[in-house]
Structure formats: C-alpha cells, structure tokens
Design an enzyme around this catalytic site. Sequence first.
Site, mmCIF file in Angstrom:
data_model
loop_
_atom_site.group_PDB
_atom_site.id
_atom_site.type_symbol
_atom_site.label_atom_id
_atom_site.label_comp_id
_atom_site.label_asym_id
_atom_site.label_seq_id
_atom_site.Cartn_x
_atom_site.Cartn_y
_atom_site.Cartn_z
ATOM 1 N N HIS A 108 15.838 -35.195 -12.971
ATOM 2 C CA HIS A 108 14.860 -35.376 -11.526
ATOM 3 C C HIS A 108 13.234 -35.591 -11.603
ATOM 4 O O HIS A 108 12.992 -35.087 -10.338
ATOM 5 C CB HIS A 108 15.731 -35.519 -10.115
ATOM 6 C CG HIS A 108 17.052 -36.059 -10.618
ATOM 7 N ND1 HIS A 108 17.194 -37.694 -10.833
ATOM 8 C CD2 HIS A 108 17.568 -35.150 -10.802
ATOM 9 C CE1 HIS A 108 18.205 -37.620 -11.017
ATOM 10 N NE2 HIS A 108 19.247 -36.392 -11.201
ATOM 11 N N LYS B 44 5.613 -4.190 -5.232
ATOM 12 C CA LYS B 44 6.795 -3.866 -5.204
ATOM 13 C C LYS B 44 7.563 -4.169 -4.237
ATOM 14 O O LYS B 44 9.003 -4.643 -4.101
ATOM 15 C CB LYS B 44 7.061 -2.622 -5.740
ATOM 16 C CG LYS B 44 8.839 -2.576 -6.399
ATOM 17 C CD LYS B 44 8.882 -1.869 -6.984
ATOM 18 C CE LYS B 44 10.502 -2.260 -7.970
ATOM 19 N NZ LYS B 44 10.636 -3.672 -8.027
ATOM 20 N N LYS C 196 10.620 -13.710 -13.804
ATOM 21 C CA LYS C 196 10.353 -12.351 -14.958
ATOM 22 C C LYS C 196 9.633 -12.732 -15.718
ATOM 23 O O LYS C 196 8.361 -12.626 -15.410
ATOM 24 C CB LYS C 196 11.811 -12.634 -15.484
ATOM 25 C CG LYS C 196 12.596 -11.584 -14.725
ATOM 26 C CD LYS C 196 12.671 -9.952 -14.438
ATOM 27 C CE LYS C 196 11.930 -10.044 -12.972
ATOM 28 N NZ LYS C 196 12.663 -9.968 -11.663
ATOM 29 N N TRP D 239 -2.957 -2.694 -1.919
ATOM 30 C CA TRP D 239 -2.560 -4.390 -1.806
ATOM 31 C C TRP D 239 -3.821 -4.654 -0.839
ATOM 32 O O TRP D 239 -3.268 -4.325 0.490
ATOM 33 C CB TRP D 239 -1.087 -4.876 -2.117
ATOM 34 C CG TRP D 239 -1.134 -5.402 -2.256
ATOM 35 C CD1 TRP D 239 -0.854 -6.025 -3.515
ATOM 36 C CD2 TRP D 239 -0.899 -6.949 -1.565
ATOM 37 N NE1 TRP D 239 -0.166 -7.252 -3.741
ATOM 38 C CE2 TRP D 239 -0.621 -7.495 -2.609
ATOM 39 C CE3 TRP D 239 -0.748 -7.138 -0.231
ATOM 40 C CZ2 TRP D 239 -0.417 -9.033 -2.409
ATOM 41 C CZ3 TRP D 239 -0.631 -8.624 0.262
ATOM 42 C CH2 TRP D 239 -0.077 -8.761 -0.608
ATOM 43 N N GLU E 164 15.907 -16.575 -12.187
ATOM 44 C CA GLU E 164 15.427 -15.122 -12.196
ATOM 45 C C GLU E 164 14.135 -14.805 -13.530
ATOM 46 O O GLU E 164 14.291 -14.461 -13.175
ATOM 47 C CB GLU E 164 16.649 -13.865 -12.307
ATOM 48 C CG GLU E 164 16.147 -12.933 -12.660
ATOM 49 C CD GLU E 164 15.407 -12.277 -11.681
ATOM 50 O OE1 GLU E 164 15.231 -12.520 -10.523
ATOM 51 O OE2 GLU E 164 14.994 -11.350 -11.492
ATOM 52 N N GLU F 64 5.809 -13.336 -13.253
ATOM 53 C CA GLU F 64 5.754 -12.368 -13.064
ATOM 54 C C GLU F 64 4.909 -11.776 -14.111
ATOM 55 O O GLU F 64 3.437 -10.909 -13.212
ATOM 56 C CB GLU F 64 7.137 -11.706 -12.647
ATOM 57 C CG GLU F 64 6.842 -11.779 -11.036
ATOM 58 C CD GLU F 64 8.553 -11.410 -10.869
ATOM 59 O OE1 GLU F 64 8.796 -10.739 -9.759
ATOM 60 O OE2 GLU F 64 9.535 -10.917 -11.596
ATOM 61 N N ARG G 108 3.566 0.235 -4.968
ATOM 62 C CA ARG G 108 3.202 -0.243 -3.868
ATOM 63 C C ARG G 108 1.562 -1.508 -3.676
ATOM 64 O O ARG G 108 1.788 -1.816 -3.182
ATOM 65 C CB ARG G 108 3.137 0.647 -2.987
ATOM 66 C CG ARG G 108 4.439 1.608 -3.196
ATOM 67 C CD ARG G 108 4.783 2.634 -1.883
ATOM 68 N NE ARG G 108 4.415 1.638 -0.434
ATOM 69 C CZ ARG G 108 5.661 1.272 0.184
ATOM 70 N NH1 ARG G 108 6.524 1.564 -0.177
ATOM 71 N NH2 ARG G 108 5.294 0.713 1.878
ATOM 72 N N ASN H 211 -0.558 1.821 5.810
ATOM 73 C CA ASN H 211 -0.054 1.354 5.256
ATOM 74 C C ASN H 211 0.124 -0.061 6.696
ATOM 75 O O ASN H 211 1.255 0.298 6.777
ATOM 76 C CB ASN H 211 0.525 1.475 4.348
ATOM 77 C CG ASN H 211 1.605 0.114 3.998
ATOM 78 O OD1 ASN H 211 3.383 1.457 4.184
ATOM 79 N ND2 ASN H 211 1.892 -0.448 3.720
ATOM 80 N N GLY H 212 -0.134 -1.689 6.296
ATOM 81 C CA GLY H 212 0.259 -2.292 6.925
ATOM 82 C C GLY H 212 -0.535 -3.237 7.835
ATOM 83 O O GLY H 212 -1.968 -3.318 7.492
ATOM 84 N N CYS I 156 0.668 -0.912 -0.426
ATOM 85 C CA CYS I 156 0.083 -0.051 0.157
ATOM 86 C C CYS I 156 0.749 1.361 0.278
ATOM 87 O O CYS I 156 2.153 1.481 0.655
ATOM 88 C CB CYS I 156 -0.853 0.135 1.045
ATOM 89 S SG CYS I 156 -2.194 -1.403 1.712
HETATM 90 C C1 G6P Z 1 8.563 -8.103 -4.204
HETATM 91 C C2 G6P Z 1 9.385 -7.828 -5.584
HETATM 92 C C3 G6P Z 1 10.177 -8.523 -6.191
HETATM 93 C C4 G6P Z 1 11.154 -8.463 -5.147
HETATM 94 C C5 G6P Z 1 11.462 -9.061 -3.873
HETATM 95 C C6 G6P Z 1 12.004 -8.354 -3.045
HETATM 96 O O1 G6P Z 1 8.286 -9.608 -4.425
HETATM 97 O O2 G6P Z 1 7.633 -7.283 -6.789
HETATM 98 O O3 G6P Z 1 10.448 -7.753 -7.797
HETATM 99 O O4 G6P Z 1 12.557 -9.255 -5.478
HETATM 100 O O5 G6P Z 1 9.600 -8.177 -3.291
HETATM 101 O O6 G6P Z 1 11.640 -7.551 -2.021
HETATM 102 P P1 G6P Z 1 12.844 -6.407 -1.861
HETATM 103 O O7 G6P Z 1 12.614 -4.782 -1.874
HETATM 104 O O8 G6P Z 1 13.350 -6.915 -0.441
HETATM 105 O O9 G6P Z 1 14.340 -6.936 -2.720
#
Ligand code: G6P
Length: 614
Positions: free
Chosen positions: A510, A609, A491, A75, A487, A494, A27, A101-102, A2
């Site tokens: 496996h 994010k 990507k 969120w 990664e 996501e 956020r 937020n929280g 949020c």
């Molecule tokens: C969320 C974001 C990712 C990020 C992860 C960890 O899932 O969408 O992109 O890698 O959080 O976030 P941080 O800010 O701790 O790297």
Amino acid sequence: MCGIVGYIGNRQAFPILVKGLQRLEYRGYDSAGVAMISDKGNLNVYKKKGKVSDLLDFSKDKDKSGTIGIGHTRWATHGEPNDVNSHPHYSQTKDLVMIHNGIIENYASLKEGLEKRGHTFLSQTDTEVLIHLIEDIRKHEDIKLGYALMAALKQVIGAYAIVVLDKNDPDTLFAAKKGSPMVIGVGNNEFFIASDASPIVEYTKNVVYIEDEHVAIIRRGEELKIRTIRDKEITPYVQELEMELEAIEKGGYDHFMLKEIYEQPRSIFDSMRGRLNSETGHLKMGGIEEHETKFINAKRILVIACGTSWHAGMVAEYLFEEYARIPVEVEYASEFRYRNPIIYSDDIVIAISQSGETADTLAAIELAKAKGATIFGVCNVVGSSIARATHAGSYTHAGPEIGVASTKAFTAQVTVLTLMALHVAKAKGTIAESRYRQLLYEMETIPAKVEEVLKLNDSIKKIAAKYKDSSNALYLGRGYSFPVALEGALKLKEISYIHAEGYPAAEMKHGPIALIDEAMPVFVIATKGANYEKVVSNIQEVKARKGQIIAVVTAGDKDVKGMADHVIEIPETDESLVPLVSVIPWQLLSYHIAVMRGCNVDQPRNLAKSVTVE
Ligand code: G6P
C-alpha cells in the site's frame, strides 16, 4: 536534555567538571562550558560551541584553577548552538553565573519585565532570563541569594535543574530542580552535583536525589542543606549508589554502542535474574504481585513511551494480548498527553523508559495518574523521575546505556515485559501450564542465542559494506517482527542518517512498494512461525521489482536462502521471543554502516539520549 555538573571541595574543580561533562555528553553535545572561581578569586567562564573536547582545546592555556565550579553540556532549545548561547550564563552585573537543564516556558514574559527594568541580554536563551531574575530580586528586595533564588523559582513555569555560582562567595553553590533530574554526591568535605550519578560514582557512592522544587545549599565544610522553594527545611536522604565505574567506561570497545550491543547476553540475563525459575515455574515480579488483582481485572492496558521504548511497548502489545488476553493500546506519550484521552480508573498504564526522564512520558504518567489509573513503570535508571512517579514497577537491569542509539535497553525492556505478560497470564489462568513452562525454559536460553548471533558480526559487517552508500532502506516484518522492523529502521536513520522506514510486510503493497528498485535494500525478518509463508510471498514481491533482500531467517532455512541476496541465520526460538534475538543483526548492521560512513555513532547529530524537553 543538557547535562549539568558542579563541584565544591578541596580538589581542583576543572578536571572533575570536564570528566563529568564527558560522561553526560549523551544528554546533549552541541556546546559546553564551565565556570570556576580561581585561586586568585576571579570568576572564569569558558564556553564553546561543539563538544567537551572543543572546550578543552579552547581552555588549554587559560587559568583553570579553583576548587569550586559548575559545568554544562548543551542540547539547544532556545537559541542556536553557538558560543554565546552556551552555558554558563551571567547575570546583569556578571556577579552570578548559572547552568540550567530544562525549559523556562514563561521566559518571554519574564524577560519583558526585566528589560523594562533595564536588563540587557547577551544570548537568546531562557536560562539567561532566570539568572537575571534571581539577581534582580536579590537587589530589589535586598535579600540573600538563596532567598532570591527561591522567590524567582516561584515565578517560573517549566522545568529546571540549575546550579548558581556567586563570584563573591567562593564557598557556596546553590542548586535546585523541578522536572529535570539532579543528584548530589556527598563526599568527605566535598560535594558533586550532576544530572545523573555517572560523573559522581568514581568519587563517592553516597548520593542524594533532589526532589522537585527543592533547593540545595551546598557550603564548603558544612553539611548539605535542603529547603523547599517555600523555605521549608528538608532532611537530605542519603542513598548508596549501586553503579560500578567500569559499567560507564568503554572497556576496550571503539564505541559505547558496540559495547552495549555485546553486553546483551548479560543484560538480558540480568533482567531475568532473581525473577525467573524455570525449574519451579516461579516468576517473581514484585511490582505486579502488589497490584495483581488490578492486572487480573484490567479491561485494558495502555502503554506509553517514546522512541525505542515505544517499540518495546509494541512487542508488549502482542505478548499481553496473546498470553494474558488483555487488550493493549500503545501510545506515543507526546500524542497521548495532548489529546484528552479516555482513561478509566481500572486501566493499567505501563510506562516504558530507559532513562526514566523523558518529559513527554512523565507528563503522560501524571495525566493518567490524575484520572485514577494504576501506573506501572519499566525503567532502566534506578531512582529516575519516572521510576519515582509510578505506583509500582519492574526495573530493567541493563546497566547504564550511554550510546545515544538504544540497544541493550530495548532487549532488557522486552525481556521484562515478556516476564510481566507471562506472570499476569499465569495469574489470570489464560495460559496453559505446559505452554507457560515451555516459554520460561525458552526465555532462559535467550542469552546464549544472542551470544550466537553476535558471532555473526564479521558477516554482518560485510553486508554493511555493501549497503553503506544506500540513500533509503526498507525494513519489513510481520507479527512480533513488525516492531523489530520499526526498531531496525530507527537504528539505521539515527546513527547513519540513511532514510529508513519500518513497515508491516504486507502493508508494503500500500505504498512503499512504489519505491522498490535495484538500489533499495529491503531488510526482512523471515523467521519460522505462523506468518512465514506470507513473508516469503512478500519477499518475492520485492524480488520481482529487483529490490535487494537481506533476510534474517531461522537457522537451517532453505526457502528464503534461495531468493534473498543475503541471509543472516539466527538460532530458532519461540515466535513470541524472536524480537530478542532478531533485533541483534539490525543493531550490528546499523553500527557498521554508521562507522563506515564516518558518522559519530555514540553521539549522532541533533539527537540526545535523554529527552527532558517536550
Ligand atoms: C531518545 C533516545 C532514544 C530513546 C527515546 C526514549 O530519543 O535517543 O534512544 O528510545 O529518547 O527515551 P527513554 O529514556 O524514555 O526510553
């Protein structure tokens, strides 16, 4: 998660709030809302499920006047995303409104008590409970709003960044935080409140980062006042922001993600700037130098992180073990914190986080700190909670990352972690001088090599067009390329919602091999290095089962070219530095596939994010 914003001053609040919310949409973006006290003295609250743009449409013909207001982009945690659960939330009398937020963890018991005292609730949120509680205390104890707020916050278990607006006081905002971030911009007779500095930077560079359990009392025409929730006065510490406005705008790109992918030559360079000098062999890492003996004597390094940062941590495992000969364990922060982990006081914990706000990472840090470990942060956001909670650290200098899918933060993290590993290896004497020098020289060439890979964008786009309708994808790599496989898969899932898995190439036998048929694209990193022949065998295993191979290879490679359906040639570099270059094609590929599938690249569904809830 949020995002919260607030404004009080001489300008109209609504445009400032909305622009701020758009900057904070990374956020959370399942609903948005604002509240202003209008020029006629009415409290107007507009809130809507959906994006900030939906809120704008909804409030088009409404009275949006007023020079004081608050705003929120959500969120969802408690209660589905809908208009009612959107913030701001009202108190029982509707005199007060609040954004939050929280998570208020003990909201259920607080709610029960309030219901017994006749409170009724409109939403399913924990936030509404808190604003009711504040009003309840104010009424029953007959105290001023600020004191009621402090008293209520003393009862709260959980995390909050809140701003409260009182219909009957158009000249004051109350803000408080614990666990969730909050920054206040101090302008000329005006104040801005936000979850991070991005909504503030275009108005003022003077900011105050609010500490946990502090309450800011923000009055029109007065100085900013801060008190603890136990009513102790605190002198605000005003800092100057280093952020520039253009860094948080799209600058001609269709999406932030694409802009951020293209920024990588610069952000990798910036993360090395002032640290690395290959001519002299000097590697300056201030944070490590302060704790050098601890690093040299460490029997173990624990890396804690989440998401993409966790993948960067895996690259760090290979680097520290190979060069500094220190055993490394890479932990998901969320698992680590809850399993009663064994932590020794001579352990070094490296916490990696782009945002510096991830709740699980922060909690894992506190746990390791309590056991006496030395905590080293690798964060991107300056002044973030994690950066402040650690004993020392090295910032990545990627600049603001806004696209929800992390790109330039990953390569910046790997850059900084590489420099750290090399610095410790040198200090420990576990790396030969010639090898050390060679790696420093090679590091300096990485930005130019990334630039070369970015020139392959058009051919990568063609590959994307071919595989955009896939339902599944497999990403393979060995050694340093294994974390890049993870990664790459992250990507793709996501932002394009294609199911993808990353696997160590040999481990494919496996399990995942059972999934391979002509419809399965297999993305492999097969660059020159110790495992090259082995990966080539794995490619043959895929081809024997009619899988489609898309391989990232070293420029000039012939063997894989003969077997793969597509190859992407990247410039040669040292095997341990390959992740910095080989991840770029996977970022571009996911980006194009997501765009072709009509997905919202910068704000993928259900994600945020900055994950400030556990
Ligand atoms: C969320 C974001 C990712 C990020 C992860 C960890 O899932 O969408 O992109 O890698 O959080 O976030 P941080 O800010 O701790 O790297």
